[in-house]
Design a protein around this motif. Structure first.
Motif, mmCIF file in Angstrom:
data_model
loop_
_atom_site.group_PDB
_atom_site.id
_atom_site.type_symbol
_atom_site.label_atom_id
_atom_site.label_comp_id
_atom_site.label_asym_id
_atom_site.label_seq_id
_atom_site.Cartn_x
_atom_site.Cartn_y
_atom_site.Cartn_z
ATOM 1 N N ALA A 13 0.426 -1.700 0.075
ATOM 2 C CA ALA A 13 0.404 0.118 0.372
ATOM 3 C C ALA A 13 0.608 1.441 -0.360
ATOM 4 C CB ALA A 13 -0.716 0.287 0.948
ATOM 5 N N PRO A 14 0.779 2.371 -0.689
ATOM 6 C CA PRO A 14 1.080 3.351 -0.774
ATOM 7 C C PRO A 14 0.889 4.143 0.080
ATOM 8 C CG PRO A 14 -1.245 4.043 -1.886
ATOM 9 C CD PRO A 14 -1.135 2.351 -1.803
ATOM 10 N N PRO A 15 1.467 5.297 0.671
ATOM 11 C CA PRO A 15 1.617 5.424 2.248
ATOM 12 C C PRO A 15 0.661 7.103 1.560
ATOM 13 C CG PRO A 15 3.428 6.618 1.369
ATOM 14 C CD PRO A 15 2.939 5.362 0.537
ATOM 15 N N VAL A 16 0.070 7.478 1.459
ATOM 16 C CA VAL A 16 -0.986 9.118 1.390
ATOM 17 C C VAL A 16 -2.651 7.855 1.398
ATOM 18 C CG1 VAL A 16 -0.175 9.252 -0.484
ATOM 19 C CG2 VAL A 16 -2.072 7.389 -0.867
ATOM 20 N N GLU A 17 -2.787 8.731 2.613
ATOM 21 C CA GLU A 17 -4.576 8.864 3.011
ATOM 22 C C GLU A 17 -5.044 7.670 4.257
ATOM 23 O OE1 GLU A 17 -7.315 9.491 -0.217
ATOM 24 O OE2 GLU A 17 -6.285 11.163 -1.082
ATOM 25 N N GLY A 18 -3.901 7.190 4.885
ATOM 26 C CA GLY A 18 -4.416 5.952 5.746
ATOM 27 C C GLY A 18 -3.986 4.889 5.016
ATOM 28 N N LYS A 19 -3.827 4.743 3.621
ATOM 29 C CA LYS A 19 -3.988 3.480 3.213
ATOM 30 C C LYS A 19 -2.796 2.478 3.823
ATOM 31 C CE LYS A 19 -5.914 4.933 -1.352
ATOM 32 N NZ LYS A 19 -5.360 5.096 -2.800
ATOM 33 N N ALA A 20 -1.932 2.556 4.199
ATOM 34 C CA ALA A 20 -0.399 2.563 4.521
ATOM 35 C C ALA A 20 -1.065 1.600 5.473
ATOM 36 C CB ALA A 20 0.688 2.739 4.549
ATOM 37 N N ASN A 21 -1.688 3.137 7.144
ATOM 38 C CA ASN A 21 -2.282 2.424 8.170
ATOM 39 C C ASN A 21 -3.198 1.343 8.269
ATOM 40 O OD1 ASN A 21 -0.182 4.035 9.189
ATOM 41 N ND2 ASN A 21 -2.012 5.648 9.797
ATOM 42 N N LYS A 22 -4.418 1.130 7.019
ATOM 43 C CA LYS A 22 -5.676 0.171 7.118
ATOM 44 C C LYS A 22 -4.633 -1.366 6.577
ATOM 45 C CE LYS A 22 -8.789 3.184 6.078
ATOM 46 N NZ LYS A 22 -10.109 3.964 4.802
ATOM 47 N N ALA A 23 -3.681 -1.341 5.709
ATOM 48 C CA ALA A 23 -3.281 -2.201 5.427
ATOM 49 C C ALA A 23 -2.394 -2.775 6.428
ATOM 50 C CB ALA A 23 -2.164 -2.213 3.540
ATOM 51 N N LEU A 24 -1.363 -1.803 7.028
ATOM 52 C CA LEU A 24 -0.442 -2.935 8.052
ATOM 53 C C LEU A 24 -1.850 -3.169 8.820
ATOM 54 C CD1 LEU A 24 1.692 -3.041 10.199
ATOM 55 C CD2 LEU A 24 1.252 -1.245 11.047
ATOM 56 N N ILE A 25 -2.797 -2.665 9.739
ATOM 57 C CA ILE A 25 -3.863 -3.658 10.807
ATOM 58 C C ILE A 25 -4.234 -4.612 10.150
ATOM 59 C CG2 ILE A 25 -6.095 -3.171 11.529
ATOM 60 C CD1 ILE A 25 -5.016 -0.172 12.038
ATOM 61 N N GLU A 26 -4.845 -4.329 8.380
ATOM 62 C CA GLU A 26 -5.666 -5.983 7.889
ATOM 63 C C GLU A 26 -4.361 -7.015 7.555
ATOM 64 O OE1 GLU A 26 -6.718 -5.824 4.520
ATOM 65 O OE2 GLU A 26 -7.852 -3.613 4.987
ATOM 66 N N PHE A 27 -2.212 -6.847 7.810
ATOM 67 C CA PHE A 27 -1.599 -7.144 7.497
ATOM 68 C C PHE A 27 -1.654 -7.875 8.881
ATOM 69 C CE2 PHE A 27 2.943 -8.712 8.354
ATOM 70 C CZ PHE A 27 2.977 -9.634 7.510
ATOM 71 N N LEU A 28 -1.285 -7.361 10.484
ATOM 72 C CA LEU A 28 -0.711 -7.151 11.328
ATOM 73 C C LEU A 28 -2.306 -8.450 11.948
ATOM 74 C CD1 LEU A 28 0.251 -4.330 13.038
ATOM 75 C CD2 LEU A 28 1.870 -6.707 12.201
ATOM 76 N N SER A 29 -3.898 -8.382 11.504
ATOM 77 C CA SER A 29 -4.342 -9.596 11.781
ATOM 78 C C SER A 29 -4.528 -10.527 11.172
ATOM 79 C CB SER A 29 -5.944 -8.592 11.421
ATOM 80 O OG SER A 29 -6.498 -8.574 10.405
ATOM 81 N N GLU A 30 -4.239 -10.799 10.038
ATOM 82 C CA GLU A 30 -4.147 -12.461 9.300
ATOM 83 C C GLU A 30 -2.438 -12.862 9.970
ATOM 84 O OE1 GLU A 30 -3.552 -11.635 5.467
ATOM 85 O OE2 GLU A 30 -5.311 -10.731 4.870
ATOM 86 N N TYR A 31 -1.987 -11.763 10.328
ATOM 87 C CA TYR A 31 -1.004 -12.832 10.696
ATOM 88 C C TYR A 31 -1.253 -13.450 11.985
ATOM 89 C CZ TYR A 31 4.750 -13.081 12.209
ATOM 90 O OH TYR A 31 6.033 -13.229 12.217
ATOM 91 N N PHE A 32 -1.127 -12.542 12.969
ATOM 92 C CA PHE A 32 -1.438 -13.225 13.966
ATOM 93 C C PHE A 32 -2.611 -13.718 14.726
ATOM 94 C CE2 PHE A 32 0.879 -9.016 15.523
ATOM 95 C CZ PHE A 32 2.348 -9.674 16.226
ATOM 96 N N ASN A 33 -3.459 -13.548 13.701
ATOM 97 C CA ASN A 33 -4.642 -14.353 13.186
ATOM 98 C C ASN A 33 -5.827 -14.068 14.596
ATOM 99 O OD1 ASN A 33 -6.715 -16.653 12.743
ATOM 100 N ND2 ASN A 33 -6.004 -18.194 13.673
ATOM 101 N N VAL A 34 -6.163 -12.114 14.644
ATOM 102 C CA VAL A 34 -7.361 -12.001 15.711
ATOM 103 C C VAL A 34 -8.204 -11.227 14.236
ATOM 104 C CG1 VAL A 34 -5.523 -12.298 17.795
ATOM 105 C CG2 VAL A 34 -5.515 -9.914 16.124
#
Length: 73
Positions: A29-50
């Motif tokens: 995700a690009p670092p604009v308009e919070g897209k990277a933050n949303k992608a980070l939360i989605e990625f970590l939720s899959e990674y930690f299975n929460v």
């Protein structure tokens, strides 16, 4: 659980790397308009299975260095 990490947006694929105790998260995700933050939360939720609502960015909303809170691990 709190985790300090560095986010690298604009990568070719999403993955997590641990270098000497520092977690680096590469995101497509690009670092604009919070897209990277949303992608980070989605990625970590899959990674930690929460669910996504158990992950929060505590510090670093507009920075590459972030502190993340993960509940339920």
């Amino acid at each position: 659980m709190q985790i300090d990490l560095k986010v690298i947006p604009g990568a070719r694929k999403n993955f997590l790397k641990n270098e000497q105790g520092l977690f680096k998260v590469y995101l497509t995700a690009p670092p604009v308009e919070g897209k990277a933050n949303k992608a980070l939360i989605e990625f970590l939720s899959e990674y930690f299975n929460v669910s996504k609502n158990r992950i929060a960015i505590i510090r670093g909303m507009k920075s590459r260095h972030k502190t993340i809170s993960v509940e339920g691990i």
